[in-house]
Design a protein around this motif. Sequence first.
Motif, PDB file in Angstrom:
ATOM      1  N   LYS A   1       1.033  -7.373  -5.361  1.00 11.99           N
ATOM      2  CA  LYS A   1      -0.605  -6.718  -5.432  1.00 11.99           C
ATOM      3  C   LYS A   1      -0.284  -4.894  -4.453  1.00 11.99           C
ATOM      4  O   LYS A   1      -0.133  -5.472  -4.086  1.00 11.99           O
ATOM      5  CB  LYS A   1      -0.940  -7.440  -4.272  1.00 11.99           C
ATOM      6  CG  LYS A   1      -2.865  -7.122  -5.210  1.00 11.99           C
ATOM      7  CD  LYS A   1      -3.986  -7.987  -4.282  1.00 11.99           C
ATOM      8  CE  LYS A   1      -5.417  -7.314  -4.290  1.00 11.99           C
ATOM      9  NZ  LYS A   1      -5.498  -6.710  -5.071  1.00 11.99           N
ATOM     10  N   ILE A   2      -0.414  -4.581  -5.788  1.00 14.76           N
ATOM     11  CA  ILE A   2      -1.005  -3.332  -5.407  1.00 14.76           C
ATOM     12  C   ILE A   2      -2.192  -3.104  -4.826  1.00 14.76           C
ATOM     13  O   ILE A   2      -3.403  -2.813  -5.586  1.00 14.76           O
ATOM     14  CB  ILE A   2      -0.620  -1.882  -6.105  1.00 14.76           C
ATOM     15  CG1 ILE A   2       1.269  -2.435  -7.103  1.00 14.76           C
ATOM     16  CG2 ILE A   2      -0.167  -0.287  -5.646  1.00 14.76           C
ATOM     17  CD1 ILE A   2       2.022  -1.919  -6.302  1.00 14.76           C
ATOM     18  N   GLN A   3      -2.270  -2.600  -3.030  1.00  9.17           N
ATOM     19  CA  GLN A   3      -3.174  -2.808  -2.432  1.00  9.17           C
ATOM     20  C   GLN A   3      -5.077  -2.130  -2.762  1.00  9.17           C
ATOM     21  O   GLN A   3      -5.604  -1.279  -3.167  1.00  9.17           O
ATOM     22  CB  GLN A   3      -3.730  -2.829  -1.196  1.00  9.17           C
ATOM     23  CG  GLN A   3      -3.822  -3.741  -0.155  1.00  9.17           C
ATOM     24  CD  GLN A   3      -4.681  -4.875   0.500  1.00  9.17           C
ATOM     25  OE1 GLN A   3      -4.232  -6.022   0.543  1.00  9.17           O
ATOM     26  NE2 GLN A   3      -3.941  -4.083   1.873  1.00  9.17           N
TER      27      GLN A   3
ATOM     28  N   ILE B   1       5.068   4.380   2.987  1.00 12.17           N
ATOM     29  CA  ILE B   1       5.104   6.159   2.634  1.00 12.17           C
ATOM     30  C   ILE B   1       6.539   6.449   1.902  1.00 12.17           C
ATOM     31  O   ILE B   1       6.842   6.984   1.920  1.00 12.17           O
ATOM     32  CB  ILE B   1       5.131   6.384   4.207  1.00 12.17           C
ATOM     33  CG1 ILE B   1       4.469   6.029   5.078  1.00 12.17           C
ATOM     34  CG2 ILE B   1       5.294   8.064   4.124  1.00 12.17           C
ATOM     35  CD1 ILE B   1       4.868   6.461   6.967  1.00 12.17           C
ATOM     36  N   ALA B   2       5.852   7.529   0.698  1.00  9.31           N
ATOM     37  CA  ALA B   2       6.426   8.380   0.034  1.00  9.31           C
ATOM     38  C   ALA B   2       6.054  10.076  -0.446  1.00  9.31           C
ATOM     39  O   ALA B   2       5.187  10.591  -1.013  1.00  9.31           O
ATOM     40  CB  ALA B   2       6.288   7.313  -1.342  1.00  9.31           C
ATOM     41  N   VAL B   3       6.351  10.409   1.128  1.00 11.54           N
ATOM     42  CA  VAL B   3       5.201  11.974   0.990  1.00 11.54           C
ATOM     43  C   VAL B   3       6.682  12.570   1.520  1.00 11.54           C
ATOM     44  O   VAL B   3       7.464  12.158   1.723  1.00 11.54           O
ATOM     45  CB  VAL B   3       4.237  12.115   2.380  1.00 11.54           C
ATOM     46  CG1 VAL B   3       3.231  11.302   2.018  1.00 11.54           C
ATOM     47  CG2 VAL B   3       5.083  11.502   3.636  1.00 11.54           C
TER      48      VAL B   3
ATOM     49  N   THR C   1       1.178  -1.712  -0.274  1.00  8.81           N
ATOM     50  CA  THR C   1       0.040  -0.282  -0.278  1.00  8.81           C
ATOM     51  C   THR C   1       0.864   1.675  -0.375  1.00  8.81           C
ATOM     52  O   THR C   1       2.231   1.361   0.418  1.00  8.81           O
ATOM     53  CB  THR C   1      -0.675  -0.150   1.086  1.00  8.81           C
ATOM     54  OG1 THR C   1      -1.814  -0.840   1.083  1.00  8.81           O
ATOM     55  CG2 THR C   1      -1.728   1.451   1.195  1.00  8.81           C
ATOM     56  N   PHE C   2       0.800   1.897  -0.551  1.00 11.70           N
ATOM     57  CA  PHE C   2       1.452   3.521  -1.047  1.00 11.70           C
ATOM     58  C   PHE C   2       0.473   4.204  -0.652  1.00 11.70           C
ATOM     59  O   PHE C   2      -0.537   5.075  -0.178  1.00 11.70           O
ATOM     60  CB  PHE C   2       1.538   3.827  -2.388  1.00 11.70           C
ATOM     61  CG  PHE C   2       2.635   3.041  -3.120  1.00 11.70           C
ATOM     62  CD1 PHE C   2       4.178   3.356  -2.949  1.00 11.70           C
ATOM     63  CD2 PHE C   2       2.437   1.871  -4.417  1.00 11.70           C
ATOM     64  CE1 PHE C   2       4.941   2.511  -3.509  1.00 11.70           C
ATOM     65  CE2 PHE C   2       3.118   1.272  -4.394  1.00 11.70           C
ATOM     66  CZ  PHE C   2       4.486   1.470  -4.608  1.00 11.70           C
ATOM     67  N   ILE C   3       0.547   5.417   0.414  1.00 13.73           N
ATOM     68  CA  ILE C   3       0.889   6.775   0.994  1.00 13.73           C
ATOM     69  C   ILE C   3       0.870   7.295   0.430  1.00 13.73           C
ATOM     70  O   ILE C   3       2.695   7.553   0.790  1.00 13.73           O
ATOM     71  CB  ILE C   3       1.241   6.500   2.908  1.00 13.73           C
ATOM     72  CG1 ILE C   3       0.853   5.441   3.794  1.00 13.73           C
ATOM     73  CG2 ILE C   3       0.623   7.444   3.698  1.00 13.73           C
ATOM     74  CD1 ILE C   3      -0.333   4.736   4.405  1.00 13.73           C
ATOM     75  N   GLY C   4       0.527   8.420  -0.313  1.00 12.35           N
ATOM     76  CA  GLY C   4       1.658   9.469  -1.111  1.00 12.35           C
ATOM     77  C   GLY C   4       1.210   9.112  -2.347  1.00 12.35           C
ATOM     78  O   GLY C   4       1.894   8.471  -2.431  1.00 12.35           O
TER      79      GLY C   4
END
Length: 254
Positions: A27-29, A63-65, A5-8
Amino acid sequence: MIKITFIGYGNVAQQLLQAFLHNPAIKIQQIFVRDTAKAKVLDATIELISDWSQLTPADIFIIAVSDDAITEVSANIQLKNQLVVHTSGSVALDQISNHNRRGVFYPLQTFTKGKEIDFAAIPICIESEFSADLEILQKISKIISDKTFIINSQQRKALHVAAVFVNNFVNYLYQIGSEICQENQVPFSILEALIAETASKIKTLSPLESQTGPAKRKDHQTIDSHIDFLNADSTKQSIYKLLTQSIQENGKEL
Ligand SMILES: NC(=O)c1ccc[n+]([C@@H]2O[C@H](COP(=O)([O-])OP(=O)(O)OC[C@H]3O[C@@H](n4cnc5c(N)ncnc54)[C@H](OP(=O)(O)O)[C@@H]3O)[C@@H](O)[C@H]2O)c1
């Protein structure tokens, strides 16, 4: 199947997502964004959310912020015992909220929106609080890159400082060169072969061995005439003088 899961969803998240998207082991959820109306996700199987309570457990949360938002964003993840990593070169692992297992997944490259990139050649610097998590990070890193490095927070900071010198500062020097060309009606593209050779030769020689030019040769008349040429621009002149002095002092150590 590893659920990510990506945040940002800025430059880095979009590039990483593209690299992972069609791999059968991944799998990108979910993708968490502040404003779902702003984000365009090409794959309809990925859930786009903007409410922290909608996050579901995954194998890795990336987390990519912006660096400054990492601590706050990690604290907003309400799930427990999840592996939460950030992608920053300069933020320490312990800046991630400690209510989850912490790690780092730092791709050492410059990413620009819309510019496609081949991940295979990009070094991925990984770090984790627990050794079992390092194995997961190694596994996903090897899916997209041929170069995985286990690097601690202090080493990563040093690498990031070095990267600012060899990337951001060098690019700024290109800008200065480009302005000087423009002011004198010569195309900057004439310098392309020189730029390419400068970058290429440090693959076989050290930067110290590669250095040429008036500063290295101590051609004082040429140096003075260049300083005089830059008279109208005190910033460029100061940079020229500082770099010239630094190159000359560097040579003295040999
Ligand atoms: N760009 C590079 O070359 C590069 C290379 C390696 C590592 N990194 C690292 O990767 C990370 C992301 O960089 P980036 O270049 O992808 O940044 P970016 O393009 O500016 O994207 C940042 C993302 O963070 C979101 N964001 C910012 N503050 C937030 C908050 N308080 N809550 C929720 N979301 C927030 C933004 O959302 P909005 O769209 O809503 O503003 C945006 O989606 C940084 O840690 C950076 O150091 C960057």
